[in-house]
Design an enzyme around this catalytic site. Structure first.
Site, PDB file in Angstrom:
ATOM      1  CB  ALA A 287      -0.938   0.010   1.205  1.00 33.15           C
TER       2      ALA A 287
ATOM      3  NE  ARG B  43       6.859   0.689  -5.174  1.00 37.32           N
ATOM      4  CZ  ARG B  43       7.997   0.475  -5.812  1.00 37.32           C
ATOM      5  NH1 ARG B  43       8.757   1.500  -6.140  1.00 37.32           N
ATOM      6  NH2 ARG B  43       8.381  -0.756  -6.112  1.00 37.32           N
TER       7      ARG B  43
ATOM      8  CE1 TYR C 253       5.165  -9.028 -10.981  1.00 36.82           C
ATOM      9  CE2 TYR C 253       4.336  -9.281 -13.218  1.00 36.82           C
ATOM     10  CZ  TYR C 253       4.283  -8.668 -11.983  1.00 36.82           C
ATOM     11  OH  TYR C 253       3.345  -7.691 -11.750  1.00 36.82           O
TER      12      TYR C 253
END
Length: 248
Positions: free
Chosen positions: A15, A17, A156
């Site tokens: 939270a 950025r 990822y």
């Protein structure tokens, strides 16, 4: 459309950025008490301070989401303090890109731990109380690359694809207790990471997006807030791409 939140408490990871901050800010504007989680005390503290300054309710919590023991303790402490956490947004994520043959085992493991294992930790410890109270919203922020793959991001993509399978499984496990589980898959969004791209790279990406532009963090926040609201009470196990039409 106005959204309904009945005295809800939300926990948003990552939270400090970008997308996570936009989600935390929007939930707070809708009257939700928001627990802002990030690894950096400064970043989550700034988000929480901004919410409070705007008249909202927030708490900052610095914790490494990849540390299972730390998440377990944080969850227990938060539940003791708030009594209930109604909304969980698993957004925290990192990238350590590289072609597979050059990718170190540490780069693989750290991305899997932060992006995927964290969902398991938070959902296991926060989700139980949701099922006991028979109300809850879980939203996992995945990515369009989980659906299409991307060279140089095997770690990822694997983590984000794992989040989709996790989302659907939890949806089936928790449905009988009125707890929904959905995923939001952002496309290319304007964040600190994309801002570092050379202009020509951004132009090349925009060219393959039907809407011909990068998205805003607010675009993801609006979809997430809807899925966390009372109005989304018959939606679970779904993946919503917010990508300007990249994946159809």
């Amino acid at each position: 459309m106005s959204l309904t939140f009945n005295n809800r408490v939300a926990l948003v990871t990552g939270a400090g950025r970008g997308i996570g901050k936009a989600i935390a800010d929007l939930l707070a504007k809708n009257g939700v008490t928001v627990i802002c989680v990030s690894k950096s005390a400064d970043s989550c503290g700034a988000t929480a301070a901004g919410i409070i300054a705007a008249g909202g309710k927030a708490k900052a919590l610095a914790v490494d989401v990849a540390d299972g023991a730390a998440v377990a303790k944080a969850s227990a402490d938060l539940l003791a303090e708030f009594g209930q956490i109604d909304i969980l947004v698993n957004n925290a994520g990192i990238t350590k890109d590289g072609l597979l043959f050059r990718m170190s085992e540490d780069d693989w493991n750290s991305v899997i731990a932060t992006n995927l294992n964290s969902c398991y930790y938070w959902t296991k410890h926060i989700g139980r109380s949701m099922t006991q109270k028979r109300w809850g919203r879980i939203v996992n922020i995945t990515s369009v690359v989980a659906l299409m793959g991307n060279a140089g991001q095997a770690n990822y993509c694997a983590a984000k694809a794992g989040m989709i399978g996790f989302t659907k499984s939890i949806a089936k496990e928790f449905a009988a207790r009125n707890v929904t589980s959905n995923a939001v898959a952002p496309g290319f969004i304007k964040t600190d990471m994309t801002a570092a791209m050379p202009p020509e790279a951004a132009e090349k990406i925009s060219a393959v997006i039907p809407l011909k532009r990068l998205g805003e963090a607010a675009d993801i926040a609006h979809m997430t807030a809807f899925l966390c609201s009372e109005e989304a009470n018959y939606i679970t196990g779904q993946v919503f791409t917010v990508d300007g039409g990249m994946v159809m």
